[in-house]
Design an enzyme around this catalytic site. Structure first.
Site, PDB file in Angstrom:
ATOM      1  N   SER A  20       0.801  -1.224   0.000  1.00  0.00           N
ATOM      2  CA  SER A  20       0.000   0.000   0.000  1.00  0.00           C
ATOM      3  C   SER A  20       0.838   1.281   0.000  1.00  0.00           C
ATOM      4  CB  SER A  20      -0.965   0.000   1.185  1.00  0.00           C
ATOM      5  OG  SER A  20      -1.937  -1.006   1.011  1.00  0.00           O
ATOM      6  N   LYS A  69      -9.049  -5.928  10.929  1.00  0.00           N
ATOM      7  CA  LYS A  69     -10.158  -5.478  10.081  1.00  0.00           C
ATOM      8  C   LYS A  69     -11.532  -5.653  10.730  1.00  0.00           C
ATOM      9  CE  LYS A  69      -9.613  -6.104   5.554  1.00  0.00           C
ATOM     10  NZ  LYS A  69      -9.247  -6.664   4.220  1.00  0.00           N
ATOM     11  N   ASP A 106     -13.055  -3.351  -0.181  1.00  0.00           N
ATOM     12  CA  ASP A 106     -12.544  -4.571  -0.819  1.00  0.00           C
ATOM     13  C   ASP A 106     -13.466  -5.048  -1.942  1.00  0.00           C
ATOM     14  OD1 ASP A 106     -10.155  -4.880   0.582  1.00  0.00           O
ATOM     15  OD2 ASP A 106     -11.113  -5.973   2.213  1.00  0.00           O
ATOM     16  N   TYR A 223      -1.853 -12.544  -5.293  1.00  0.00           N
ATOM     17  CA  TYR A 223      -1.025 -11.847  -6.294  1.00  0.00           C
ATOM     18  C   TYR A 223       0.468 -12.043  -6.058  1.00  0.00           C
ATOM     19  CZ  TYR A 223      -1.084  -8.154  -2.715  1.00  0.00           C
ATOM     20  OH  TYR A 223      -0.984  -7.453  -1.541  1.00  0.00           O
TER      21      TYR A 223
END
Length: 276
Positions: A20, A69, A106, A223
């Site tokens: 990020s 989260k 998300d 990823y």
């Protein structure tokens, strides 16, 4: 009164691996914004105190990642409907009075990634197949239902977690046993891996995918590596393969716009800067 330089961060534990800061750093430079975005490793015991203190230090917002989260929903003074439905937040915005709004981008990032990579995608044209029933799966299920998929075939290594999502999200979610997980891709228009299987350092994704329909949109949220075996199988079957990096990039955009002003673009330059 002096102008304060806007600050933002990603908070997690651990957080050194996060990409990020590269994403937001690229946008800050591109738009000439006099601001900063930093990684902050914060343990669970200190999370509430850190979040309460950040606005006084000039922070306008932050991203929140594992393992915080879910916890931030209990700390924030305001929670968006989207975050409440998903049961987790990844984007915190600090208001002028220091209070916190918790949101989840998300699902937005997931959909925008698919729409960018597969502009002709029509989610209403057939069922979706989803592997996994963790936090990422919740965001994907909510976004797919919003997009109008007629049915979501859900499978998870522990069936109980999948059944809990079915009870929460309703009859459009149909649970299948993991031992027959390969069957859920038959005639599916959209296929998504939300598990960590196939990620570097994790077990391989071994579910047979020979039932994939040519032309289906197949997305892997993993990823690292960028081209997973899951996506290789999709390309071999004539599907449109969508890697997981784009979801990371697109979910970051709403936060950047709220905190720093400009609406950022997700393009090849950003991908290259994030992978550098």
């Amino acid at each position: 009164m002096t102008d304060r330089i806007p600050l933002a961060a990603v908070i997690g534990h651990p957080v050194a691996h996060s990409r990020s800061p590269k994403v937001h750093g690229h946008w800050l430079r591109r738009h000439g914004v006099r601001g900063y975005y930093i990684p902050m490793d914060v343990g669970a015991a200190d999370l509430a105190e850190v979040l309460r203190t950040m606005p006084k230090m000039g922070f306008v917002g932050c991203n929140v990642t594992i393992p915080h989260k879910e916890t931030v929903l209990r700390i924030a003074q305001s929670v968006t409907d989207r975050a409440a439905l998903i049961g987790a937040a990844n984007t915190i915005t600090f208001r002028d009075d220091g209070s916190m709004q918790a949101d989840n981008t998300d699902g937005f990032g997931f959909l925008e990634n698919i729409r960018q990579a597969a502009p002709g995608w029509s989610p209403r044209n057939g069922p979706a197949a989803v592997f996994g029933a963790g936090g990422a799966a919740r965001a994907v299920i909510v976004s797919l239902l919003d997009a109008g998929v007629p049915q979501i075939r859900l499978t998870n290594r522990s069936r109980g977690r999948a059944e809990a999502l079915r009870q929460e999200f309703g009859a459009k979610v149909v649970v299948h046993d993991w031992v027959r997980a390969g069957n859920i891709v038959d005639d599916a228009v959209t296929v998504v891996n939300t598990t960590s299987l196939g990620m570097e350092g994790k077990p391989a994704f071994r579910v047979p995918l020979d039932g994939l329909m040519p032309g289906a949109v197949v997305s892997d949220l993993v990823y690292t590596p960028l081209e997973t075996d899951f996506l290789k199988a999709a390309r071999s079957a004539g599907c449109i393969a969508v890697d997981g990096l784009g979801m990371l990039l697109h979910q970051a955009a709403p936060g950047f716009e709220r905190w720093f002003g400009p609406r950022p673009e997700v393009d090849d330059d950003l991908r290259a800067a994030t992978l550098a």
